[in-house]
Design an enzyme around this catalytic site. Structure first.
Site, short mmCIF file in Angstrom:
data_model
loop_
_atom_site.label_atom_id
_atom_site.label_comp_id
_atom_site.label_asym_id
_atom_site.label_seq_id
_atom_site.Cartn_x
_atom_site.Cartn_y
_atom_site.Cartn_z
N ARG A 254 -26.81 61.53 -23.14
CA ARG A 254 -28.00 62.31 -22.81
C ARG A 254 -27.63 63.61 -22.10
O ARG A 254 -26.56 63.74 -21.51
CB ARG A 254 -28.97 61.48 -21.99
CG ARG A 254 -28.45 60.92 -20.69
CD ARG A 254 -29.54 60.12 -20.02
NE ARG A 254 -29.02 59.36 -18.91
CZ ARG A 254 -29.76 58.90 -17.93
NH1 ARG A 254 -31.06 59.12 -17.94
NH2 ARG A 254 -29.24 58.20 -16.96
N VAL B 49 -16.40 58.90 -22.50
CA VAL B 49 -16.33 57.51 -22.04
C VAL B 49 -15.22 56.74 -22.76
O VAL B 49 -14.45 55.99 -22.13
CB VAL B 49 -17.68 56.78 -22.24
CG1 VAL B 49 -17.58 55.32 -21.85
CG2 VAL B 49 -18.78 57.47 -21.45
N ASP C 182 -12.39 57.94 -34.00
CA ASP C 182 -13.52 58.87 -33.91
C ASP C 182 -13.77 59.46 -35.29
O ASP C 182 -12.90 59.47 -36.16
CB ASP C 182 -13.21 59.99 -32.90
CG ASP C 182 -14.46 60.64 -32.35
OD1 ASP C 182 -14.83 60.33 -31.21
OD2 ASP C 182 -15.09 61.45 -33.07
N ARG D 282 -22.18 51.55 -8.85
CA ARG D 282 -22.94 52.65 -8.23
C ARG D 282 -23.74 52.14 -7.03
O ARG D 282 -23.89 52.84 -6.03
CB ARG D 282 -23.86 53.29 -9.28
CG ARG D 282 -23.07 54.11 -10.29
CD ARG D 282 -23.95 54.71 -11.37
NE ARG D 282 -23.17 55.66 -12.18
CZ ARG D 282 -23.46 56.01 -13.43
NH1 ARG D 282 -24.52 55.49 -14.02
NH2 ARG D 282 -22.72 56.88 -14.07
N SER E 72 -22.80 52.44 -26.08
CA SER E 72 -23.72 53.50 -26.50
C SER E 72 -25.15 53.18 -26.08
O SER E 72 -25.59 52.03 -26.12
CB SER E 72 -23.68 53.64 -28.03
OG SER E 72 -22.35 53.72 -28.48
N HIS F 58 -30.60 48.54 -18.51
CA HIS F 58 -29.79 49.70 -18.10
C HIS F 58 -30.60 50.98 -18.33
O HIS F 58 -30.37 51.72 -19.27
CB HIS F 58 -28.49 49.70 -18.91
CG HIS F 58 -27.58 50.83 -18.60
ND1 HIS F 58 -27.05 51.05 -17.35
CD2 HIS F 58 -27.09 51.84 -19.38
CE1 HIS F 58 -26.29 52.12 -17.37
NE2 HIS F 58 -26.30 52.62 -18.59
N ARG G 161 -32.31 57.58 -21.47
CA ARG G 161 -31.38 56.93 -22.40
C ARG G 161 -32.13 56.51 -23.67
O ARG G 161 -31.56 56.51 -24.76
CB ARG G 161 -30.76 55.70 -21.74
CG ARG G 161 -29.88 56.03 -20.53
CD ARG G 161 -29.36 54.77 -19.86
NE ARG G 161 -28.49 55.00 -18.73
CZ ARG G 161 -28.90 55.15 -17.48
NH1 ARG G 161 -30.19 55.09 -17.19
NH2 ARG G 161 -28.03 55.34 -16.50
N ASP H 210 -23.70 49.92 -13.10
CA ASP H 210 -24.81 50.08 -12.15
C ASP H 210 -24.48 49.40 -10.82
O ASP H 210 -24.84 49.90 -9.75
CB ASP H 210 -26.11 49.51 -12.75
CG ASP H 210 -26.45 50.19 -14.08
OD1 ASP H 210 -26.07 51.36 -14.25
OD2 ASP H 210 -27.07 49.54 -14.95
N GLY I 262 -14.65 60.18 -27.24
CA GLY I 262 -15.24 61.20 -26.36
C GLY I 262 -14.96 60.90 -24.91
O GLY I 262 -13.95 60.25 -24.56
N1 LIG Z 1 -23.68 51.78 -21.07
C1 LIG Z 1 -23.32 52.64 -20.13
O1 LIG Z 1 -23.25 52.29 -18.96
C2 LIG Z 1 -22.99 54.06 -20.50
C3 LIG Z 1 -22.41 54.94 -19.56
C4 LIG Z 1 -22.10 56.24 -19.96
C5 LIG Z 1 -22.36 56.65 -21.28
N2 LIG Z 1 -22.95 55.79 -22.14
C6 LIG Z 1 -23.23 56.16 -23.53
O2 LIG Z 1 -22.00 56.15 -24.25
C7 LIG Z 1 -22.11 57.04 -25.37
C8 LIG Z 1 -20.92 57.99 -25.38
O3 LIG Z 1 -20.98 58.88 -24.29
P1 LIG Z 1 -19.86 60.02 -24.12
O4 LIG Z 1 -20.18 60.73 -22.88
O5 LIG Z 1 -18.51 59.44 -24.33
O6 LIG Z 1 -20.21 60.97 -25.38
P2 LIG Z 1 -19.23 61.96 -26.15
O7 LIG Z 1 -20.07 62.88 -26.95
O8 LIG Z 1 -18.23 62.54 -25.20
O9 LIG Z 1 -18.41 60.98 -27.13
C9 LIG Z 1 -19.01 60.33 -28.21
C10 LIG Z 1 -18.00 60.33 -29.36
O10 LIG Z 1 -18.52 59.54 -30.43
C11 LIG Z 1 -18.05 60.13 -31.64
N3 LIG Z 1 -18.84 59.65 -32.77
C12 LIG Z 1 -20.11 59.99 -33.15
N4 LIG Z 1 -20.46 59.32 -34.26
C13 LIG Z 1 -19.41 58.54 -34.60
C14 LIG Z 1 -19.18 57.61 -35.63
N5 LIG Z 1 -20.10 57.35 -36.58
N6 LIG Z 1 -17.99 56.98 -35.68
C15 LIG Z 1 -17.03 57.23 -34.74
N7 LIG Z 1 -17.19 58.11 -33.73
C16 LIG Z 1 -18.37 58.75 -33.66
C17 LIG Z 1 -18.21 61.62 -31.38
O11 LIG Z 1 -17.41 62.39 -32.29
C18 LIG Z 1 -17.74 61.73 -29.94
O12 LIG Z 1 -16.34 62.04 -29.84
C19 LIG Z 1 -23.48 57.72 -25.22
O13 LIG Z 1 -24.44 57.09 -26.02
C20 LIG Z 1 -23.80 57.53 -23.75
O14 LIG Z 1 -25.18 57.60 -23.50
C21 LIG Z 1 -23.27 54.51 -21.78
#
Ligand SMILES: NC(=O)c1ccc[n+]([C@@H]2O[C@H](COP(=O)([O-])OP(=O)(O)OC[C@H]3O[C@@H](n4cnc5c(N)ncnc54)[C@H](O)[C@@H]3O)[C@@H](O)[C@H]2O)c1
Length: 308
Positions: A82, A11, A32, A151, A119, A175, A88, A148, A9
């Site tokens: 989110r 990130v 994915d 930022r 995640s 976080h 979160r 963080d 996705g």
């Molecule tokens: N730690 C951090 O600093 C930070 C920063 C940004 C986002 N995040 C988190 O990262 C995660 C991803 O965010 P995003 O914006 O990329 O979301 P997104 O929806 O764009 O991408 C998530 C991807 O995961 C895939 N997915 C879901 N279940 C799966 C599985 N069982 N196996 C394989 N793939 C699977 C989905 O198909 C999707 O393509 C979220 O939980 C978000 O909150 C964390």
């Protein structure tokens, strides 16, 4: 150096792109659950190789973990992000099941892997990987503090009217909007404490803006941000892959450090080929220590929601 990124996705793809552009890895596998999605992202990214001048091979896989076999590092970004107004912590119900299944699949094919958890709620997801796998603690790392802190530096540079490369600063703690502890007392502009340049009020504003950095962008974008998260993950991956021994605040399992036990939370660590090679215990003042303890209580509360 083979790197797997689970979740293609926003990130995951951004992270794969930055890893490739930095040109230190031989192979990145994007995986994915959505049919053909990772393959499509990989193909699109590979078509930037001649334009951006990298040799990293990026391939995609629809849930076939055999393609990830022998990975040195795996990044978990799979799960839901989110939406505006959400915390979160509210993501735990869906993401815990995904992170547990994904980490077990990764390890089946790459027993010597180092896992970077992205995640959310990230500190709790990192703790979950500790609780449900046999990987040693130095090879399970949560990414939050690196983002963080980036930022924080952005907000510091804005307040100081200085270039970002002139400022340094770190965010420790959980976080989460409430749990982050930006270390304003220690932040510097080219070795001079920033308190020499800006008022205490302005510094607390910087701190508050940093803590809601993710929420601010989620409101503007309709989903959580991806460029800075992807870049932050690529920084951790590079530090491990290239054995850089760099210090980043990362979520790690604490066993008495900072007076905390049995939780993962952001503290400075040295990253090298052994993953987390050292937890750095910096001298916090009483107010900073109290904030870290409060943050730890919040993380423990969320950990309590896990079905272990
Ligand atoms: N730690 C951090 O600093 C930070 C920063 C940004 C986002 N995040 C988190 O990262 C995660 C991803 O965010 P995003 O914006 O990329 O979301 P997104 O929806 O764009 O991408 C998530 C991807 O995961 C895939 N997915 C879901 N279940 C799966 C599985 N069982 N196996 C394989 N793939 C699977 C989905 O198909 C999707 O393509 C979220 O939980 C978000 O909150 C964390």
């Amino acid at each position: 150096m083979k790197i797997t990124v689970v979740g293609a996705g926003a990130v995951g793809a951004s992270c794969a792109e930055y890893i490739a552009i930095k040109n230190f890895a031989s192979e990145v596998v994007l995986l994915d659950i959505k049919e053909d999605y990772a393959e499509g992202k990989a193909m699109d990214l590979m078509q930037t190789a001649s334009l951006n001048g990298f040799d990293t091979k990026i391939t995609g896989s629809t849930n076939d973990y055999s393609k990830t076999a022998g990975s040195d590092i795996a990044v978990i970004t799979s799960g839901i992000p989110r939406k505006p107004g959400m915390t979160r912590e509210e993501l735990i119900g869906i993401n815990a099941g995904i992170v547990k299944e994904v980490s077990s699949n990764i390890i089946k094919h790459s027993p010597d892997v180092t896992i970077i958890v992205v995640s959310n709620p990230m500190d709790t997801m990192t703790y979950l990987v500790h609780k449900t796998t046999d990987l040693p603690k130095n090879r399970i790392i949560g990414m939050g503090g690196a983002l963080d802190s980036a930022r924080f530096k952005y907000r510091l540079a804005e307040a100081l009217e200085a270039p970002i490369s002139d400022v340094d600063g770190m965010v420790i703690g959980g976080h989460s909007d409430k749990g982050m502890v930006p270390l304003t007392r220690l932040a510097t502009r080219n070795s001079v404490l920033v308190s020499e340049f800006i008022s205490e009020d302005r510094l607390s504003q910087v701190s508050e803006d940093t803590k809601v950095g993710g929420a601010t962008l989620t409101k503007m974008l309709g989903t959580s941000a991806w460029y800075a998260p992807g870049a932050a993950v690529s920084g951790l991956v590079q530090a491990i892959a290239c054995d850089q021994k760099k210090i980043f605040p990362c979520s790690t399992l604490l066993d008495g450090e900072y007076g905390l036990n049995d939780l993962c939370i952001g503290v400075p660590v040295v990253l090298g080929k052994g993953g987390i090679e050292k937890i750095v215990e910096i001298k916090l003042d009483e107010a900073e220590m109290n904030k870290l303890k409060e943050s730890a209580e919040g993380v423990k509360k969320t950990n309590g929601l896990l079905e272990l």
